[in-house]
Enzyme design. Structure first.
Site, PDB file in Angstrom:
ATOM      1  N   GLY A  27       0.837  -1.188   0.000  1.00  0.00           N
ATOM      2  CA  GLY A  27       0.000   0.000   0.000  1.00  0.00           C
ATOM      3  C   GLY A  27       0.877   1.244   0.000  1.00  0.00           C
ATOM      4  N   GLU A  40       0.428  -9.174   9.043  1.00  0.00           N
ATOM      5  CA  GLU A  40       1.851  -9.063   9.375  1.00  0.00           C
ATOM      6  C   GLU A  40       2.017  -9.646  10.767  1.00  0.00           C
ATOM      7  OE1 GLU A  40       4.165  -5.530   8.834  1.00  0.00           O
ATOM      8  OE2 GLU A  40       3.307  -5.185   6.849  1.00  0.00           O
ATOM      9  N   ASP A  61       9.167  -6.446   3.397  1.00  0.00           N
ATOM     10  CA  ASP A  61       9.035  -6.019   4.776  1.00  0.00           C
ATOM     11  C   ASP A  61      10.359  -5.420   5.213  1.00  0.00           C
ATOM     12  OD1 ASP A  61       6.636  -6.523   6.519  1.00  0.00           O
ATOM     13  OD2 ASP A  61       8.330  -6.662   7.903  1.00  0.00           O
ATOM     14  N   PHE A  70       9.943   8.479   2.502  1.00  0.00           N
ATOM     15  CA  PHE A  70       8.846   8.241   3.440  1.00  0.00           C
ATOM     16  C   PHE A  70       9.426   7.712   4.745  1.00  0.00           C
ATOM     17  CE2 PHE A  70       9.654   4.411   1.033  1.00  0.00           C
ATOM     18  CZ  PHE A  70       9.608   3.400   1.975  1.00  0.00           C
ATOM     19  N   GLY A  71       8.558   7.519   5.720  1.00  0.00           N
ATOM     20  CA  GLY A  71       8.959   6.886   6.981  1.00  0.00           C
ATOM     21  C   GLY A  71      10.147   7.567   7.655  1.00  0.00           C
TER      22      GLY A  71
HETATM   23  P1  IMP Z   1       6.964  -1.886   6.515  1.00  0.00           P
HETATM   24  O1  IMP Z   1       8.018  -2.685   5.818  1.00  0.00           O
HETATM   25  O2  IMP Z   1       6.105  -1.217   5.489  1.00  0.00           O
HETATM   26  O3  IMP Z   1       6.230  -2.668   7.556  1.00  0.00           O
HETATM   27  O4  IMP Z   1       7.740  -0.699   7.212  1.00  0.00           O
HETATM   28  C1  IMP Z   1       7.950  -0.592   8.593  1.00  0.00           C
HETATM   29  C2  IMP Z   1       8.197   0.848   8.966  1.00  0.00           C
HETATM   30  O5  IMP Z   1       9.489   1.227   8.529  1.00  0.00           O
HETATM   31  C3  IMP Z   1       7.212   1.849   8.361  1.00  0.00           C
HETATM   32  O6  IMP Z   1       6.951   2.843   9.316  1.00  0.00           O
HETATM   33  C4  IMP Z   1       7.971   2.420   7.189  1.00  0.00           C
HETATM   34  O7  IMP Z   1       7.577   3.750   6.924  1.00  0.00           O
HETATM   35  C5  IMP Z   1       9.412   2.350   7.675  1.00  0.00           C
HETATM   36  N1  IMP Z   1      10.274   2.125   6.521  1.00  0.00           N
HETATM   37  C6  IMP Z   1      10.323   1.026   5.747  1.00  0.00           C
HETATM   38  N2  IMP Z   1      11.196   1.180   4.751  1.00  0.00           N
HETATM   39  C7  IMP Z   1      11.695   2.416   4.894  1.00  0.00           C
HETATM   40  C8  IMP Z   1      12.607   3.172   4.125  1.00  0.00           C
HETATM   41  O8  IMP Z   1      13.129   2.777   3.088  1.00  0.00           O
HETATM   42  N3  IMP Z   1      12.864   4.397   4.601  1.00  0.00           N
HETATM   43  C9  IMP Z   1      12.304   4.917   5.719  1.00  0.00           C
HETATM   44  N4  IMP Z   1      11.429   4.264   6.445  1.00  0.00           N
HETATM   45  C10 IMP Z   1      11.111   3.015   6.030  1.00  0.00           C
END
Ligand code: IMP
Length: 185
Positions: free
Chosen positions: A9, A37, A66, A140-141
């Site tokens: 997503g 998850e 992930d 992002f993140g």
């Molecule tokens: P998920 O893999 O989507 O479950 O990510 C877990 C958390 O890590 C989320 O809050 C994402 O925004 C953050 N995250 C995952 N990959 C990255 C990245 O490449 N850069 C910054 N944050 C990330």
């Protein structure tokens, strides 16, 4: 052209994958499909559970990804809890936890789970440090607080192409691309 679904997503992740795999003769399609998850300490276990779950309903080849941020001084926290921690305390909260801490070492790990004639896992790690302040509007993140090794910019200050060169996801996607190209794991 062969179709490959990326179940996510997250538009940022899809943009990075589209860029990294554009040299392949494959049509990459984003599928925003929910999958559980599981709470596990190992990203590989989470990805394997996800692909096996999705393979029940999706019959075309697909992958999901992930990732997590592991901070040395915090004994690898937030790790597999990265999403929850980002949604709750966010980047400001992480900076507060590291206030007056000199050891800012951290790494990101990305685990790609591909389902194509069975499950396949590809991993990538990006080592670096947590910045002292939020920098950059890109990505992002945790991107605005992570500086990859041998760089001065945060991921948030990089273009998608630049981030892919140094990032955990860039590395796991590179392995995925090689596998799709010539079947070598
Ligand atoms: P998920 O893999 O989507 O479950 O990510 C877990 C958390 O890590 C989320 O809050 C994402 O925004 C953050 N995250 C995952 N990959 C990255 C990245 O490449 N850069 C910054 N944050 C990330």
């Amino acid at each position: 052209m062969e179709e490959l679904y990326f179940i996510t997503g997250n538009k940022g992740k899809f943009k990075e994958a589209k860029e990294k795999l554009k040299y392949l003769d494959i049509e990459l399609i984003q599928a925003d499909m929910e999958y559980p998850e599981i709470q596990a300490s190992d990203l590989k276990e989470i990805a394997l559970f996800g692909i096996n779950y999705c393979s029940e309903s999706l019959k075309s080849p697909f992958f999901l990804e992930d990732s997590g941020l592991f901070i040395e001084e915090l004994n690898s926290f937030p790790g597999p809890y990265s999403r929850y921690v980002h949604e709750t305390i966010g980047n400001d909260g992480i900076l507060k936890l590291l206030l007056n801490i000199n050891n800012r070492g951290a790494y990101f790990k990305s685990t790609v789970g591909l389902y194509k004639d069975g499950p396949h896992i590809f991993e990538g790690v990006s080592r670096g440090t947590i910045s002292h302040e939020i920098r950059g509007q890109g990505g992002f993140g945790y991107d605005p607080i992570f500086i990859p090794e041998n760089n001065s910019k945060t991921f948030g200050e990089m273009t998608t192409v630049e981030k892919n060169k140094f990032s955990h996801r860039g590395k796991s996607l590179e392995k995925l691309g090689k596998y799709l190209e010539n079947g070598v794991e």
